[in-house]
Scaffold this active site. Structure first.
Site: not given
Ligand SMILES: Cc1cc2nc3c(=O)[nH]c(=O)nc-3n(C[C@H](O)[C@H](O)[C@H](O)COP(=O)(O)O)c2cc1C
Length: 355
Positions: A116, A120, A183, A185-186, A221, A250
């Protein structure tokens, strides 16, 4: 047939083929809307040997929903009905934001994995807080973790303040809070995993501590894509900063190293992550106070081995997509069975025994 086997068969033969015929994000939206319509049925009581006490909080079982599945807290009573001991909701950002452009979730079916690059998508803290206030008032009993992340357009100098604002607004609604710095993706988010950056975040949080009436446990996390020395440094800093625990881990940006070749960008989760997640749990167990293990869990055996490696509780996401809604109940029954066969009186006795 018992209800768990019936639900398993329904999913395997009817619901999953239908959902897998849709693109992954539409299937996700449909699943959430079905779950949000589910009333909080009274479910069988968990066996007492599965109870966990962590951070002074009683959890009726150690099997939780991982962050990302229910980012906006729309299906809380559904997670309770499916038998989860807790649900980690989010990632929630301070202001609403749409996330990245689609397509942004892909199934890697032959490996029971997902990739993915959602970035967010969030309705923002005010909307999600109102929804949680409503379900709390309605009397849900499931424990709730809230997972927080900064807005994508927040300047570097404002990231720590974003986390502090989220805790000030929502901390009182949570049983525990998770600071998500992992994460993929940021852009730049993972840089906040360094000890110096962690201190910046926790200084900002402490400055606003008076705005949260009770002291909520705070966890960090982390990503699986860190060198062992860096990992241990981060966990030691977490202890020094008096954080309450670590969520490991993660999704991963690794591909070749976990035997997956895919052109899709973003975080990989599910079966290919399992061994790495377990190694990580094993490595950091002695350096944390309360470790929540996540990555690749799709059976009671998987959960059992994460717990034996050092996780006090576990969470799952991708396993649910492939195994279906009866998975938490199946894992709980399997864990109770493994405890009995091993002569253990409680799941807490098993935590870290493979160390
Ligand atoms: C579609 C998707 C979205 C996710 N979104 C988030 C998120 O918003 N915040 C977060 O901390 N983790 C997120 N995760 C990571 C999961 O919480 C979990 O750490 C990871 O998927 C490994 O567990 P699994 O193998 O059981 O899926 C997401 C995972 C998936 C598959």
């Amino acid at each position: 047939m018992n209800p768990v086997s019936t639900l398993d068969a329904l999913y395997r033969w009817m619901l999953r083929p239908y959902l897998f015929g849709l693109d992954a994000e539409s299937a996700h939206r449909l699943t959430l809307s079905m779950l949000s319509a589910m009333p909080p049925f009274s479910i069988p009581k968990d066996p007492p040997e599965l109870a966990v006490k962590l951070w002074g909080i009683d959890f009726s079982n150690p099997v939780g929903l991982a962050a990302g599945m229910d980012k906006d807290a729309v299906a809380v009573s559904g997670w309770q009905t499916l038998g989860f001991g807790f649900a980690e909701l989010g990632t929630i950002t301070p202001r609403p934001q749409p996330g990245n452009e689609g397509p942004r979730i892909w199934r890697i079916r032959e490996r029971e994995a997902l990739i993915n690059s959602l970035g967010f998508p969030s309705e923002g803290m005010d909307a999600v807080a109102r929804r949680i206030e409503r379900v709390r008032k309605a009397g849900i009993t499931i424990r709730l973790g809230l997972n927080f992340g900064p807005n994508k357009d927040t300047q570097l100098t404002g990231v720590a303040a974003d986390y502090a604002a989220l805790i000030a607004r929502m901390g009182a609604l949570a049983d525990f809070v998770v600071i998500n710095v992992s994460s993929p993706n940021t852009p730049g988010l993972r840089n906040w995993q360094s000890p110096q950056k962690m201190r910046e975040i926790f200084d900002a949080i402490r400055e606003r501590a008076g705005e949260t009436p009770h002291r909520v446990p705070i966890l960090l996390k982390i990503a699986p894509d860190l060198e062992r020395d860096d990992l241990l440094r981060i966990c030691d800093t977490a202890l020094e900063l008096k954080l309450d625990g670590i969520v490991a881990c993660n999704s991963t940006v690794a591909r070749d190293a976990v035997g997956v070749s895919s052109p899709h960008p973003g975080g990989l989760s599910g079966q290919p992550l399992k061994i790495r997640a377990r190694e990580l749990i094993h490595d950091i167990y002695a350096h944390t106070d309360g470790l929540v293990g996540v990555g690749g869990i799709a059976s009671a055996e998987d959960a059992w081995l994460h717990i034996r490696a050092g996780a006090s509780m576990v969470e799952l996401y991708t396993g649910l997509i492939y195994e279906g809604p009866a998975l938490a109940a199946r894992i709980k029954a399997g864990l109770a069975d493994l405890l009995q066969r091993g002569g253990f009186r409680s799941i807490s006795e098993v935590v870290g025994i493979d160390r």
